[in-house]
Design a protein around this motif. Structure first.
Motif, PDB file in Angstrom:
ATOM      1  N   HIS A  92       0.867  -1.177   0.000  1.00  0.00           N
ATOM      2  CA  HIS A  92       0.000   0.000   0.000  1.00  0.00           C
ATOM      3  C   HIS A  92       0.903   1.225   0.000  1.00  0.00           C
ATOM      4  CE1 HIS A  92      -3.165   2.822   0.954  1.00  0.00           C
ATOM      5  NE2 HIS A  92      -2.526   3.202   2.041  1.00  0.00           N
ATOM      6  N   LYS A  93       0.823   2.016  -1.071  1.00  0.00           N
ATOM      7  CA  LYS A  93       1.645   3.220  -1.221  1.00  0.00           C
ATOM      8  C   LYS A  93       3.133   2.911  -1.005  1.00  0.00           C
ATOM      9  CE  LYS A  93      -1.953   6.475   0.033  1.00  0.00           C
ATOM     10  NZ  LYS A  93      -2.375   7.564   0.915  1.00  0.00           N
ATOM     11  N   GLY A  94       3.574   1.783  -1.566  1.00  0.00           N
ATOM     12  CA  GLY A  94       4.981   1.411  -1.487  1.00  0.00           C
ATOM     13  C   GLY A  94       5.395   0.744  -0.191  1.00  0.00           C
ATOM     14  N   LYS A  95       4.512   0.699   0.785  1.00  0.00           N
ATOM     15  CA  LYS A  95       4.811   0.085   2.085  1.00  0.00           C
ATOM     16  C   LYS A  95       4.271  -1.347   2.106  1.00  0.00           C
ATOM     17  CE  LYS A  95       3.617   0.391   6.944  1.00  0.00           C
ATOM     18  NZ  LYS A  95       2.607   0.916   7.861  1.00  0.00           N
ATOM     19  N   THR A  96       5.086  -2.291   2.578  1.00  0.00           N
ATOM     20  CA  THR A  96       4.653  -3.686   2.680  1.00  0.00           C
ATOM     21  C   THR A  96       3.763  -3.848   3.909  1.00  0.00           C
ATOM     22  OG1 THR A  96       6.676  -4.458   1.611  1.00  0.00           O
ATOM     23  CG2 THR A  96       5.426  -6.078   2.887  1.00  0.00           C
ATOM     24  N   LEU A  97       2.509  -4.272   3.660  1.00  0.00           N
ATOM     25  CA  LEU A  97       1.566  -4.510   4.757  1.00  0.00           C
ATOM     26  C   LEU A  97       1.671  -5.934   5.281  1.00  0.00           C
ATOM     27  CD1 LEU A  97      -1.664  -2.766   3.397  1.00  0.00           C
ATOM     28  CD2 LEU A  97       0.088  -1.818   4.910  1.00  0.00           C
ATOM     29  N   ALA A  98       1.980  -6.888   4.380  1.00  0.00           N
ATOM     30  CA  ALA A  98       2.110  -8.294   4.768  1.00  0.00           C
ATOM     31  C   ALA A  98       2.991  -8.993   3.756  1.00  0.00           C
ATOM     32  CB  ALA A  98       0.734  -8.962   4.830  1.00  0.00           C
ATOM     33  N   GLU A  99       3.740  -9.993   4.227  1.00  0.00           N
ATOM     34  CA  GLU A  99       4.610 -10.768   3.350  1.00  0.00           C
ATOM     35  C   GLU A  99       4.804 -12.144   3.965  1.00  0.00           C
ATOM     36  OE1 GLU A  99       8.766 -10.074   0.918  1.00  0.00           O
ATOM     37  OE2 GLU A  99       8.412  -8.910   2.729  1.00  0.00           O
ATOM     38  N   GLU A 100       4.605 -13.190   3.170  1.00  0.00           N
ATOM     39  CA  GLU A 100       4.739 -14.575   3.642  1.00  0.00           C
ATOM     40  C   GLU A 100       5.339 -15.436   2.546  1.00  0.00           C
ATOM     41  OE1 GLU A 100       4.079 -15.693   6.712  1.00  0.00           O
ATOM     42  OE2 GLU A 100       3.278 -13.771   7.386  1.00  0.00           O
ATOM     43  N   SER A 101       5.950 -16.559   2.958  1.00  0.00           N
ATOM     44  CA  SER A 101       6.496 -17.548   2.017  1.00  0.00           C
ATOM     45  C   SER A 101       6.200 -18.932   2.548  1.00  0.00           C
ATOM     46  CB  SER A 101       8.015 -17.386   1.875  1.00  0.00           C
ATOM     47  OG  SER A 101       8.316 -16.157   1.288  1.00  0.00           O
ATOM     48  N   ASP A 102       6.125 -19.907   1.627  1.00  0.00           N
ATOM     49  CA  ASP A 102       5.896 -21.297   1.995  1.00  0.00           C
ATOM     50  C   ASP A 102       6.456 -22.184   0.891  1.00  0.00           C
ATOM     51  OD1 ASP A 102       5.012 -23.451   3.513  1.00  0.00           O
ATOM     52  OD2 ASP A 102       2.961 -23.369   2.750  1.00  0.00           O
ATOM     53  N   ALA A 103       6.819 -23.393   1.254  1.00  0.00           N
ATOM     54  CA  ALA A 103       7.316 -24.365   0.279  1.00  0.00           C
ATOM     55  C   ALA A 103       6.918 -25.753   0.743  1.00  0.00           C
ATOM     56  CB  ALA A 103       8.834 -24.259   0.141  1.00  0.00           C
ATOM     57  N   GLY A 104       6.771 -26.666  -0.214  1.00  0.00           N
ATOM     58  CA  GLY A 104       6.433 -28.035   0.128  1.00  0.00           C
ATOM     59  C   GLY A 104       5.555 -28.656  -0.931  1.00  0.00           C
ATOM     60  N   THR A 105       5.113 -29.890  -0.662  1.00  0.00           N
ATOM     61  CA  THR A 105       4.265 -30.602  -1.606  1.00  0.00           C
ATOM     62  C   THR A 105       2.985 -29.816  -1.867  1.00  0.00           C
ATOM     63  OG1 THR A 105       5.149 -32.689  -0.829  1.00  0.00           O
ATOM     64  CG2 THR A 105       3.084 -32.787  -2.051  1.00  0.00           C
ATOM     65  N   VAL A 106       2.378 -29.371  -0.792  1.00  0.00           N
ATOM     66  CA  VAL A 106       1.217 -28.484  -0.912  1.00  0.00           C
ATOM     67  C   VAL A 106       1.623 -27.175  -0.258  1.00  0.00           C
ATOM     68  CG1 VAL A 106      -1.179 -28.060  -0.287  1.00  0.00           C
ATOM     69  CG2 VAL A 106      -0.430 -30.380  -0.828  1.00  0.00           C
ATOM     70  N   SER A 107       1.703 -26.145  -1.041  1.00  0.00           N
ATOM     71  CA  SER A 107       2.093 -24.840  -0.526  1.00  0.00           C
ATOM     72  C   SER A 107       0.902 -23.905  -0.637  1.00  0.00           C
ATOM     73  CB  SER A 107       3.283 -24.302  -1.326  1.00  0.00           C
ATOM     74  OG  SER A 107       3.651 -23.042  -0.838  1.00  0.00           O
ATOM     75  N   ALA A 108       0.439 -23.449   0.504  1.00  0.00           N
ATOM     76  CA  ALA A 108      -0.687 -22.516   0.525  1.00  0.00           C
ATOM     77  C   ALA A 108      -0.327 -21.386   1.471  1.00  0.00           C
ATOM     78  CB  ALA A 108      -1.954 -23.213   0.973  1.00  0.00           C
ATOM     79  N   THR A 109       0.465 -20.487   0.968  1.00  0.00           N
ATOM     80  CA  THR A 109       0.826 -19.339   1.780  1.00  0.00           C
ATOM     81  C   THR A 109      -0.281 -18.309   1.676  1.00  0.00           C
ATOM     82  OG1 THR A 109       2.595 -17.795   2.258  1.00  0.00           O
ATOM     83  CG2 THR A 109       2.102 -18.144  -0.040  1.00  0.00           C
ATOM     84  N   GLY A 110      -0.403 -17.495   2.637  1.00  0.00           N
ATOM     85  CA  GLY A 110      -1.445 -16.474   2.568  1.00  0.00           C
ATOM     86  C   GLY A 110      -0.986 -15.194   3.204  1.00  0.00           C
ATOM     87  N   CYS A 111      -1.323 -14.112   2.575  1.00  0.00           N
ATOM     88  CA  CYS A 111      -1.043 -12.787   3.117  1.00  0.00           C
ATOM     89  C   CYS A 111      -2.369 -12.109   3.400  1.00  0.00           C
ATOM     90  CB  CYS A 111      -0.260 -11.945   2.111  1.00  0.00           C
ATOM     91  SG  CYS A 111       1.424 -12.505   1.827  1.00  0.00           S
ATOM     92  N   VAL A 112      -2.543 -11.733   4.647  1.00  0.00           N
ATOM     93  CA  VAL A 112      -3.721 -10.986   5.065  1.00  0.00           C
ATOM     94  C   VAL A 112      -3.223  -9.821   5.907  1.00  0.00           C
ATOM     95  CG1 VAL A 112      -5.892 -11.055   6.351  1.00  0.00           C
ATOM     96  CG2 VAL A 112      -5.119 -13.087   5.116  1.00  0.00           C
ATOM     97  N   ALA A 113      -3.750  -8.646   5.651  1.00  0.00           N
ATOM     98  CA  ALA A 113      -3.307  -7.455   6.373  1.00  0.00           C
ATOM     99  C   ALA A 113      -4.499  -6.709   6.956  1.00  0.00           C
ATOM    100  CB  ALA A 113      -2.522  -6.541   5.435  1.00  0.00           C
ATOM    101  N   VAL A 114      -4.218  -5.874   7.899  1.00  0.00           N
ATOM    102  CA  VAL A 114      -5.231  -4.965   8.451  1.00  0.00           C
ATOM    103  C   VAL A 114      -5.343  -3.796   7.469  1.00  0.00           C
ATOM    104  CG1 VAL A 114      -5.742  -3.403  10.365  1.00  0.00           C
ATOM    105  CG2 VAL A 114      -4.688  -5.619  10.812  1.00  0.00           C
ATOM    106  N   SER A 115      -6.542  -3.324   7.278  1.00  0.00           N
ATOM    107  CA  SER A 115      -6.759  -2.171   6.402  1.00  0.00           C
ATOM    108  C   SER A 115      -5.862  -1.017   6.820  1.00  0.00           C
ATOM    109  CB  SER A 115      -8.216  -1.721   6.478  1.00  0.00           C
ATOM    110  OG  SER A 115      -8.370  -0.451   5.900  1.00  0.00           O
ATOM    111  N   PRO A 116      -5.172  -0.383   5.875  1.00  0.00           N
ATOM    112  CA  PRO A 116      -4.329   0.758   6.232  1.00  0.00           C
ATOM    113  C   PRO A 116      -5.136   1.970   6.711  1.00  0.00           C
ATOM    114  CG  PRO A 116      -4.416   0.511   3.864  1.00  0.00           C
ATOM    115  CD  PRO A 116      -5.105  -0.678   4.441  1.00  0.00           C
ATOM    116  N   ILE A 117      -6.418   1.954   6.489  1.00  0.00           N
ATOM    117  CA  ILE A 117      -7.293   3.033   6.973  1.00  0.00           C
ATOM    118  C   ILE A 117      -7.356   3.011   8.480  1.00  0.00           C
ATOM    119  CG2 ILE A 117      -9.669   3.923   6.932  1.00  0.00           C
ATOM    120  CD1 ILE A 117      -8.135   4.152   4.251  1.00  0.00           C
ATOM    121  N   VAL A 118      -7.245   1.821   9.062  1.00  0.00           N
ATOM    122  CA  VAL A 118      -7.365   1.639  10.506  1.00  0.00           C
ATOM    123  C   VAL A 118      -6.089   2.055  11.226  1.00  0.00           C
ATOM    124  CG1 VAL A 118      -7.777  -0.049  12.339  1.00  0.00           C
ATOM    125  CG2 VAL A 118      -9.028  -0.205  10.192  1.00  0.00           C
ATOM    126  N   ASP A 119      -4.946   1.879  10.576  1.00  0.00           N
ATOM    127  CA  ASP A 119      -3.665   2.166  11.247  1.00  0.00           C
ATOM    128  C   ASP A 119      -3.526   3.585  11.661  1.00  0.00           C
ATOM    129  OD1 ASP A 119      -2.865  -0.408  11.106  1.00  0.00           O
ATOM    130  OD2 ASP A 119      -1.656  -0.155   9.322  1.00  0.00           O
TER     131      ASP A 119
END
Length: 149
Positions: free
Chosen positions: A122-149
């Motif tokens: 959001h506006k060049g700022k990283t709100l969330a970042e995740e990585s995963d590896a494996g047979t089944v890789s299901a990484t997820g990035c969820v962030a709080v709305s920047p409006i709330v911060d």
């Protein structure tokens, strides 16, 4: 006679105190109502304010990417799915209010080397970042709305 006069004076003083305290109470009630109105206005503004986020997914392969595409709300977000996307993948969406940005890439890799990373910006700022590896890789990035911060 002195007893009656004293009783009347006591009653007048008590009545004056009640009226005076009532006026103070009304002033406090008015101040409390004003603060409440300002809070409601601020919440309404935040709920209606739009903002943009960019989702980025990198890795070797993704079978699908689910993401909050906007158009919903905080309690019922509108998710879209992209099947077999080319990586790296990037998508900018408009969200509103306290609606949470979310991107969920998934891959199934038989040899177990599937690696995925996701990022929400959001506006060049990283709100969330995740990585995963494996047979089944299901990484997820969820962030709080920047409006709330």
């Amino acid at each position: 006679m002195k007893h009656i006069r004293r009783s009347l004076m006591s009653a007048l003083v008590a009545g004056g105190l009640v009226l005076g305290l009532g006026a103070c109470s009304e002033a406090k009630d008015e101040a409390a109502r004003q603060v409440e109105d300002e809070l409601v206005e601020e919440v309404d503004r935040q709920l209606d304010e739009e903002y943009e986020v960019t989702y980025e997914v990198t890795g070797e392969k993704a079978d699908s990417i689910d993401f909050n595409a906007g158009g919903g709300d905080a309690t019922d977000p509108k998710f879209e799915t992209v099947n077999n996307p080319t990586l790296p993948w990037k998508k900018t969406v408009k969200l509103r209010g306290i609606e949470a940005p979310a991107v969920i890439p998934v891959t199934v890799d038989a040899d177990g080397s599937g690696a995925l990373s996701c990022k929400i910006l959001h506006k060049g700022k990283t709100l969330a970042e995740e990585s995963d590896a494996g047979t089944v890789s299901a990484t997820g990035c969820v962030a709080v709305s920047p409006i709330v911060d």
